[in-house]
Design a protein around this motif. Structure first.
Motif, short mmCIF file in Angstrom:
data_model
loop_
_atom_site.label_atom_id
_atom_site.label_comp_id
_atom_site.label_asym_id
_atom_site.label_seq_id
_atom_site.Cartn_x
_atom_site.Cartn_y
_atom_site.Cartn_z
N ASP A 3 0.84 -1.20 0.00
CA ASP A 3 0.00 0.00 0.00
C ASP A 3 0.87 1.25 0.00
O ASP A 3 0.59 2.21 -0.71
CB ASP A 3 -0.90 0.03 1.24
N CYS A 115 0.06 -1.46 7.72
CA CYS A 115 -0.98 -1.43 6.68
C CYS A 115 -1.89 -2.64 6.78
O CYS A 115 -3.11 -2.52 6.62
CB CYS A 115 -0.34 -1.35 5.29
N ARG A 116 -1.33 -3.83 7.05
CA ARG A 116 -2.17 -5.02 7.21
C ARG A 116 -3.15 -4.85 8.37
O ARG A 116 -4.32 -5.23 8.26
CB ARG A 116 -1.30 -6.27 7.42
N ARG A 119 -5.85 -2.24 7.34
CA ARG A 119 -6.74 -2.86 6.35
C ARG A 119 -7.68 -3.86 7.00
O ARG A 119 -8.88 -3.88 6.71
CB ARG A 119 -5.93 -3.57 5.25
N PHE A 144 -6.68 3.92 6.25
CA PHE A 144 -7.37 2.99 5.37
C PHE A 144 -8.52 3.71 4.71
O PHE A 144 -9.37 4.29 5.39
CB PHE A 144 -7.89 1.78 6.16
N ASP A 149 -9.95 0.58 -0.82
CA ASP A 149 -9.63 -0.70 -0.19
C ASP A 149 -8.13 -0.86 0.04
O ASP A 149 -7.56 -1.91 -0.18
CB ASP A 149 -10.17 -1.88 -1.02
N ARG A 150 -7.52 0.22 0.50
CA ARG A 150 -6.09 0.20 0.79
C ARG A 150 -5.73 1.36 1.71
O ARG A 150 -6.53 2.27 1.91
CB ARG A 150 -5.26 0.24 -0.48
#
Length: 178
Positions: A3, A115-116, A119, A144, A149-150
């Motif tokens: 991302d 980021c994970r 998300r 997010f 969707d990122r």
């Protein structure tokens, strides 16, 4: 593809600029959203520890946690991966607030882990998840984005002295026209 790239966002991961514990927030939430986050933590198998007034107790349902949070120091510590601590604070149902330690998130690996997490929470809730400098929740820098969707940048990263100096050095070496 990630991302965000470390070289593009490293200033947002600098504890001296952002504070070591930047604020992460999901605004406009409900008790049901809190429960969805608790269910996410359980379903992902993330290690966690819940405490009230410094005493570790069994993780309750969201309604109980929020009711206790009104008069107690309620903390939920979560480790989505070893070495990365996320601290949720149950202040109110209307906002899911948590902190991360930027010192644990250096380099591309740290960016990817953050980021994970953003998300996973954003997708579960269908809501934006915003990261702001410590004690400055009204000025998010990344988050997010539900539609994209990122995780995306919400502001341009600050120019660091070293990148400014490199630009000045290049400009100084360029021949000057008359």
């Amino acid at each position: 593809m990630p991302d965000l790239l470390w070289d593009d966002v490293k200033s947002f991961f600098a504890p001296d600029l952002m504070g070591s514990l930047p604020d992460i927030r999901v605004p406009d939430t409900s008790m049901e959203d809190w429960q969805a986050v608790l269910d996410l933590i359980r379903s992902q198998g993330w290690s966690c520890e819940y405490s009230e007034d410094g005493v570790a107790v069994r993780l309750p349902r969201a309604a109980e946690m929020l009711a206790r949070g009104e008069g107690a120091d309620v903390l939920l510590r979560v480790w989505p991966v070893p070495g990365f601590l996320v601290i949720f604070r149950a202040y109110e149902a209307g906002s899911i607030d948590f902190d991360v330690d930027l010192r644990e998130l250096q380099g591309q690996g740290g960016v990817d882990v953050l980021c994970r997490l953003l998300r996973a929470i954003g997708r579960r809730l269908g809501k934006p998840v915003l990261l702001s400098p410590e004690s400055d929740p009204l000025h998010p820098v990344l988050g997010f984005d539900v539609e994209a969707d990122r995780v995306v940048l919400l502001v341009r990263p600050q120019v660091t002295i070293s990148s400014w100096q490199r630009e000045a050095d290049v400009t100084a070496r360029e021949p000057r026209g008359s």
